[in-house]
Design a protein around this motif. Structure first.
Motif, PDB file in Angstrom:
ATOM      1  N   ALA A   1      63.872  11.742  42.176  1.00 35.43           N
ATOM      2  CA  ALA A   1      64.577  10.350  42.680  1.00 35.43           C
ATOM      3  C   ALA A   1      65.676  10.666  40.956  1.00 35.43           C
ATOM      4  O   ALA A   1      64.966  10.010  40.033  1.00 35.43           O
ATOM      5  CB  ALA A   1      63.461   9.027  42.416  1.00 35.43           C
ATOM      6  N   ILE A   2      66.565  10.489  41.030  1.00 38.76           N
ATOM      7  CA  ILE A   2      67.415  10.528  39.748  1.00 38.76           C
ATOM      8  C   ILE A   2      68.329   9.307  40.615  1.00 38.76           C
ATOM      9  O   ILE A   2      68.923   8.651  41.388  1.00 38.76           O
ATOM     10  CB  ILE A   2      68.848  11.306  40.064  1.00 38.76           C
ATOM     11  CG1 ILE A   2      67.660  12.537  39.873  1.00 38.76           C
ATOM     12  CG2 ILE A   2      69.319  11.377  39.347  1.00 38.76           C
ATOM     13  CD1 ILE A   2      68.084  13.868  39.468  1.00 38.76           C
ATOM     14  N   TYR A   3      68.623   8.168  39.465  1.00 41.76           N
ATOM     15  CA  TYR A   3      70.043   7.138  39.374  1.00 41.76           C
ATOM     16  C   TYR A   3      70.431   6.724  38.450  1.00 41.76           C
ATOM     17  O   TYR A   3      70.016   7.334  37.115  1.00 41.76           O
ATOM     18  CB  TYR A   3      68.834   5.470  39.170  1.00 41.76           C
ATOM     19  CG  TYR A   3      67.746   5.215  40.706  1.00 41.76           C
ATOM     20  CD1 TYR A   3      68.335   4.279  42.284  1.00 41.76           C
ATOM     21  CD2 TYR A   3      66.516   5.720  40.770  1.00 41.76           C
ATOM     22  CE1 TYR A   3      67.530   4.056  42.574  1.00 41.76           C
ATOM     23  CE2 TYR A   3      65.788   5.801  42.066  1.00 41.76           C
ATOM     24  CZ  TYR A   3      66.525   4.420  43.387  1.00 41.76           C
ATOM     25  OH  TYR A   3      65.499   5.253  43.897  1.00 41.76           O
ATOM     26  N   THR A   4      71.235   6.393  38.761  1.00 39.62           N
ATOM     27  CA  THR A   4      72.819   6.468  37.612  1.00 39.62           C
ATOM     28  C   THR A   4      72.885   4.524  37.510  1.00 39.62           C
ATOM     29  O   THR A   4      73.050   4.712  38.515  1.00 39.62           O
ATOM     30  CB  THR A   4      73.403   6.918  37.937  1.00 39.62           C
ATOM     31  OG1 THR A   4      73.384   8.540  37.602  1.00 39.62           O
ATOM     32  CG2 THR A   4      74.851   7.179  36.798  1.00 39.62           C
ATOM     33  N   PHE A   5      72.425   4.316  36.289  1.00 35.92           N
ATOM     34  CA  PHE A   5      72.767   2.778  35.776  1.00 35.92           C
ATOM     35  C   PHE A   5      74.783   2.879  35.120  1.00 35.92           C
ATOM     36  O   PHE A   5      74.593   3.221  33.993  1.00 35.92           O
ATOM     37  CB  PHE A   5      71.740   2.247  35.407  1.00 35.92           C
ATOM     38  CG  PHE A   5      71.268   1.960  36.165  1.00 35.92           C
ATOM     39  CD1 PHE A   5      70.365   1.279  36.755  1.00 35.92           C
ATOM     40  CD2 PHE A   5      70.054   2.610  36.392  1.00 35.92           C
ATOM     41  CE1 PHE A   5      69.133   0.363  37.407  1.00 35.92           C
ATOM     42  CE2 PHE A   5      68.394   3.091  37.432  1.00 35.92           C
ATOM     43  CZ  PHE A   5      68.349   1.981  37.445  1.00 35.92           C
ATOM     44  N   GLN A   6      75.361   2.050  35.616  1.00 37.52           N
ATOM     45  CA  GLN A   6      76.561   2.205  34.971  1.00 37.52           C
ATOM     46  C   GLN A   6      76.244   0.177  34.104  1.00 37.52           C
ATOM     47  O   GLN A   6      75.791  -0.231  35.035  1.00 37.52           O
ATOM     48  CB  GLN A   6      77.941   1.146  35.518  1.00 37.52           C
ATOM     49  CG  GLN A   6      79.327   1.538  34.614  1.00 37.52           C
ATOM     50  CD  GLN A   6      79.596   1.936  34.284  1.00 37.52           C
ATOM     51  OE1 GLN A   6      79.340   3.401  34.715  1.00 37.52           O
ATOM     52  NE2 GLN A   6      79.638   2.106  32.633  1.00 37.52           N
ATOM     53  N   LEU A   7      76.135   0.383  32.778  1.00 39.07           N
ATOM     54  CA  LEU A   7      75.946  -0.846  31.833  1.00 39.07           C
ATOM     55  C   LEU A   7      77.523  -1.208  31.239  1.00 39.07           C
ATOM     56  O   LEU A   7      78.621   0.032  31.324  1.00 39.07           O
ATOM     57  CB  LEU A   7      75.228   0.207  30.626  1.00 39.07           C
ATOM     58  CG  LEU A   7      74.385   0.943  30.437  1.00 39.07           C
ATOM     59  CD1 LEU A   7      73.588   1.183  29.659  1.00 39.07           C
ATOM     60  CD2 LEU A   7      73.228   0.329  32.171  1.00 39.07           C
ATOM     61  N   PRO A   8      77.360  -2.530  31.334  1.00 40.05           N
ATOM     62  CA  PRO A   8      78.482  -2.926  30.214  1.00 40.05           C
ATOM     63  C   PRO A   8      78.749  -2.831  29.068  1.00 40.05           C
ATOM     64  O   PRO A   8      78.228  -1.968  28.785  1.00 40.05           O
ATOM     65  CB  PRO A   8      78.073  -4.348  30.674  1.00 40.05           C
ATOM     66  CG  PRO A   8      76.949  -4.848  31.445  1.00 40.05           C
ATOM     67  CD  PRO A   8      76.117  -3.217  31.691  1.00 40.05           C
ATOM     68  N   GLU A   9      80.438  -2.668  28.753  1.00 40.56           N
ATOM     69  CA  GLU A   9      80.664  -1.755  27.940  1.00 40.56           C
ATOM     70  C   GLU A   9      79.538  -3.073  26.858  1.00 40.56           C
ATOM     71  O   GLU A   9      79.764  -4.196  26.631  1.00 40.56           O
ATOM     72  CB  GLU A   9      82.017  -1.934  27.286  1.00 40.56           C
ATOM     73  CG  GLU A   9      82.307  -1.050  26.155  1.00 40.56           C
ATOM     74  CD  GLU A   9      84.091  -1.769  26.057  1.00 40.56           C
ATOM     75  OE1 GLU A   9      84.584  -1.835  24.621  1.00 40.56           O
ATOM     76  OE2 GLU A   9      84.433  -2.163  26.920  1.00 40.56           O
ATOM     77  N   GLY A  10      79.052  -1.683  25.544  1.00 45.68           N
ATOM     78  CA  GLY A  10      78.100  -2.939  24.598  1.00 45.68           C
ATOM     79  C   GLY A  10      76.935  -2.403  24.954  1.00 45.68           C
ATOM     80  O   GLY A  10      76.055  -3.238  24.154  1.00 45.68           O
TER      81      GLY A  10
END
Length: 836
Positions: free
Chosen positions: A365-374
């Motif tokens: 299982a592979i997940y990609t999380f987009q984080l807020p800047e900083g």
């Protein structure tokens, strides 16, 4: 009277209601239930049994009415075909437009019963829709033709194989009714329209395929070789329905191989590499037919994947996969958020359950999380044998080696979270065994953003195994003042917080009044970390040259107005990867040529005098990333330019309301720019006053622009620390991550710089960064043999119950002395001898 009898016939209405309920059940199953499981087989029988019952029920229907009833019977079997396809994947997933097409045209067959009572225009429409339905049934009949011999044999033992012949039977039903109802002329018209649409699409498909190949080949031959040829193709292509299918043929959409066997239905799907697009292959008849007549798909296989990633931001689907994840889906998400309004900070924990719908085998299982800047990942845990095991933070390279060794060779339990460009992180979990689930938890510390004078928290979004069947529970806790709080839709008050349960929702946010930052301090290992308000400061600058980063995001009026604002300063643009002066006699041609490009990759390394230059940009959200440019001459020139530490930061003005595309975002994170964002009015102010944002960051000071806050590190003062308001440890984590990115700076791109000192900073604060990763291994022996140690005084994994300031070593000593003294004082009498 005859029409009324037909409309009120209770038996026919029962058949009709059964068909409608079967179609609704199919829609519910497609939406909420994963395929290829035992439940999907039960789901198939739930459709098959009513269809067989309806067929047997024809015995009791009058002979002259059986033909009307048989239409519903075979439509019931047709719905059952697609229900069975959920278990035995013959068609692959039906593309949405074809599903709607089948529903509308098949529903028209029900009107055959009433054609004698319809006006001529309604009869004509019925016949045309039936002709369109016949085109689809003929296609599906040919598709299933190779299965006919086997299905005839299986029909004796297994009645389910009757589904193979349903499209062929429907062809006979439609053809007979068109002839019997004297609708063959309108039926042929409908078939003609369908064939015309197929021919037109196939021609457009071929034109777009030729265009793609032409642009690529032309760039290969005539380009300057600075950028890969696929970059030029990606920024010149317009997208659209047909081009999207050209690019996705053989990747997302099933294709024909171009042989005669395809005409008889032996279609094959050939994926490219390990590219995984939403874990599901779609069956689009237009693509299959067009690729059969124009078999040009094998051209540019790897390049088309890169084009898709750049045009549609699908980098997650292009992640390297050590094991397949095709039968995985995300079944459950738990989101817990804690917000400190007076610190402009938030901590989010997401626990995800991933399920393998296959009966056997193991997958990754592979997940990609987009984080807020900083924002930064500050915790990871994986459930092993029913117990939650916390991750250990270590150097990025060491974690990668351990994960690859175990997953690639030994096939045992690890989980890994690693940093990627654009402040994304990928989480890998292995193995997810057939018929089982795995659960992991990830924690993210991030600043709140100030939007239009209000504080805003945005849900942490992610991509991964399909989310169509996912349920979620979410909770929000506020720590401190939160005036003007606006909860997300669907959340209800629960105690001191807010909660929501139901289907998973990706995009939600909450707002509250912009609470002034209250000075807070967190102390650890001899350092104190304090937060205070920050307001952008500007200083005088001289601007000699203005570079316009023009592409499809710019309007002509913006371009013209920007030129007016530049005054007599020199203005340049980048065309064909070469800087060109903008003059009155060429500005129209330059704008037209640049506006045709979907995105731009402005060559900052070509800027003549960085100290006195200003770059004005506006972009769509998508573009290639720096990783996509590996080994290109453009990237090598950029690395060489960035390696010069004496170069000043370039001033970048973003006219777009949204953020930067991946290419510029990575440069910004690497501290290549002094950055401002605003519209033409702000640009006019900056140029008229000759000012720009100053560089306020130092080794002990990081600026969080979107939170309007600055976090500083100082040597701990025990007296000051006691008097200060104690902040959660997330303050130190935010500082550490932004400090690492700031200190590594241009080394993020050139892969240079001192790693060891930054790794130690990451270990102390337990943050995932460009130099560090979090990993969970199965046993202590695994950690030992790879040299992964959880040593030193560190914050460990973050949690919702974040602690405040941690006592220093000398404070611990005082605490121990006090406790021992109290113990001696309380129990001293009991310890005295009785004769004392």
């Amino acid at each position: 009277m005859e029409l009324r009898r037909k409309l009120t016939d209770p038996r026919y209405l029962f058949y009709l209601v059964t068909l409608i309920l079967s179609l609704i059940l199919l829609f519910i199953g497609q939406t909420f239930m994963p395929g290829n499981t035992e439940n999907s087989l039960i789901f198939a029988f739930a459709h098959f049994i009513p269809a067989v019952g309806a067929l047997v029920g024809l015995i009791w229907v009058k002979k002259d009415e059986r033909k009307d009833y048989s239409v519903i019977v075979w439509l019931l079997f047709f719905v059952s075909c697609y229900a069975l396809n959920r278990y035995a994947n013959v068609f692959n997933a039906t593309t949405p437009w074809f599903a709607v097409y089948l529903v509308i045209t098949s529903a028209s067959l029900l009107m055959f019963r009433y054609t004698d009572h319809l006006p001529q225009w309604a009869r004509t429409i019925t016949g045309m829709l039936a002709g369109l339905a016949l085109i689809a049934y003929i296609y599906l009949s040919l598709f299933l033709f190779p299965l006919y011999p086997m299905s005839v044999i299986a029909l004796i033992a297994l009645g389910l194989s009757i589904h193979t012949f349903v499209p062929l039977i429907l062809c006979l039903v439609v053809g007979w009714n068109l002839s019997r109802r004297r609708l063959w002329k309108s039926g042929l018209s409908g078939m003609g329209l369908g064939l015309a649409a197929i021919i037109i699409f196939s021609m457009l498909y071929n034109l777009q395929l030729s265009k793609l190949t032409h642009i690529y080949n032309r760039q290969q031959v005539r380009g300057n070789g600075r950028l890969p040829a696929w970059i030029e193709a990606a920024r010149q292509l317009k997208g659209g329905f047909v081009m999207e299918r050209v690019l996705k043929t053989g990747i997302v959409y099933r294709e024909a191989t171009g042989s005669l066997s395809d005409i008889l239905g032996e279609f094959s799907f050939r994926g490219i590499g390990n590219f995984n697009w939403e874990n599901e292959t779609e069956h689009d008849p237009l693509v299959v037919i067009a690729s059969m007549f124009f078999p040009g798909r094998p051209a540019l296989p790897a390049e088309r994947i890169k084009i898709l990633e750049a045009m549609y931001d699908k980098r997650h689907q292009g992640e390297e996969r050590l094991w397949s994840g095709n039968s995985l889906h995300t079944s459950y998400v738990s989101t817990q958020v804690k917000i400190w309004p007076e610190l402009h900070l938030a901590y989010t924990e997401k626990a995800l359950t991933v399920t393998n719908s296959e009966r056997w085998g193991m997958q990754e299982a592979i997940y990609t999380f987009q984080l807020p800047e900083g924002g930064v990942v500050t915790s990871l845990s994986l459930w092993i044998d029913g117990k939650e095991e916390k991750g250990i933070l270590t150097a990025k390279g060491l974690a990668d080696t351990a994960y690859r060794t175990i997953v690639g060779r030994e096939r045992r339990d690890p989980s890994l979270v690693r940093w990627q460009e654009g402040n994304r992180v990928s989480v890998r979990v292995f193995p997810v065994n057939g018929g089982e689930t795995r659960m992991f938890r990830i924690g993210v510390t991030a600043p709140l953003s100030v939007e239009n004078g209000r504080l805003q928290y945005d849900n942490i979004t992610f991509q991964g195994p399909p989310l169509r069947f996912t349920t979620e529970d979410a909770s929000i806790e506020l720590a401190g003042k939160s005036e003007g709080f606006t909860p997300p839709a669907g959340f209800r008050r629960s105690g001191a917080g807010w909660e929501r349960e139901g289907r998973y929702r990706k995009d939600w946010h909450l707002q509250m009044n912009n609470t002034p930052i209250r000075p807070n301090t967190f102390s650890f290992n001899g350092n104190s970390y304090s937060i205070r308000p920050y307001k952008l400061q500007r200083k005088p600058v001289r601007t000699d040259v203005i570079y316009l980063d023009v592409n499809a995001a710019w309007s002509r009026s913006e371009f013209d107005e920007t030129l007016k604002l530049t005054g007599k300063r020199r203005v340049m643009v980048s065309l064909n990867d070469q800087l060109t002066d903008v003059r009155d006699d060429n500005k129209d041609d330059l704008f037209y040529a640049l506006h045709c490009q979907r995105f731009s990759l402005f060559p900052v390394q070509d800027i003549i005098d960085p100290e006195h230059a200003l770059v004005v940009t506006k972009n769509l959200p998508f573009s290639p990333s720096l990783r996509d440019l590996e080994d290109s001459r453009f990237r090598k020139e950029l690395d060489t330019w960035l390696a010069d530490s004496s170069l000043p930061k370039i001033r970048l003005m973003n006219l777009g309301a949204a953020g930067l595309p991946p290419y510029l975002k990575t440069l910004k994170e690497s501290r290549v720019f002094r950055y401002e964002q605003g519209g033409l009015l702000q640009l006019a102010v900056l140029l008229s006053t000759n000012t720009f944002a100053e560089d306020a960051e130092t080794a002990d000071r990081v600026v969080i622009d979107q939170a309007q806050a600055v976090v500083e590190r100082t040597l701990a003062d025990s007296t000051a620390a006691q008097n200060a308001v104690r902040a959660p440890d997330h303050l130190m984590r935010i500082f550490a991550y932004n400090h690492i990115v700031s200190r590594k700076g241009k080394g993020l791109i050139t892969s240079s710089g001192t790693e060891e000192a930054l790794v130690n900073v990451a270990k102390e604060a337990y943050v995932v960064s460009p130099v560090s990763s979090l990993i969970v291994l199965e046993t202590q022996n695994d950690y030992d043999r790879f040299g992964i140690k959880d040593e030193g005084n560190s914050l460990k994994n973050a949690s919702l119950k974040s602690k405040g300031a941690v006592p220093e070593p000398h404070e611990w000593a005082l605490i121990v002395i006090v406790l021992l003294s109290l113990t001696w004082f309380i129990y001293q009498r009991k310890w005295k001898p009785a004769n004392a």
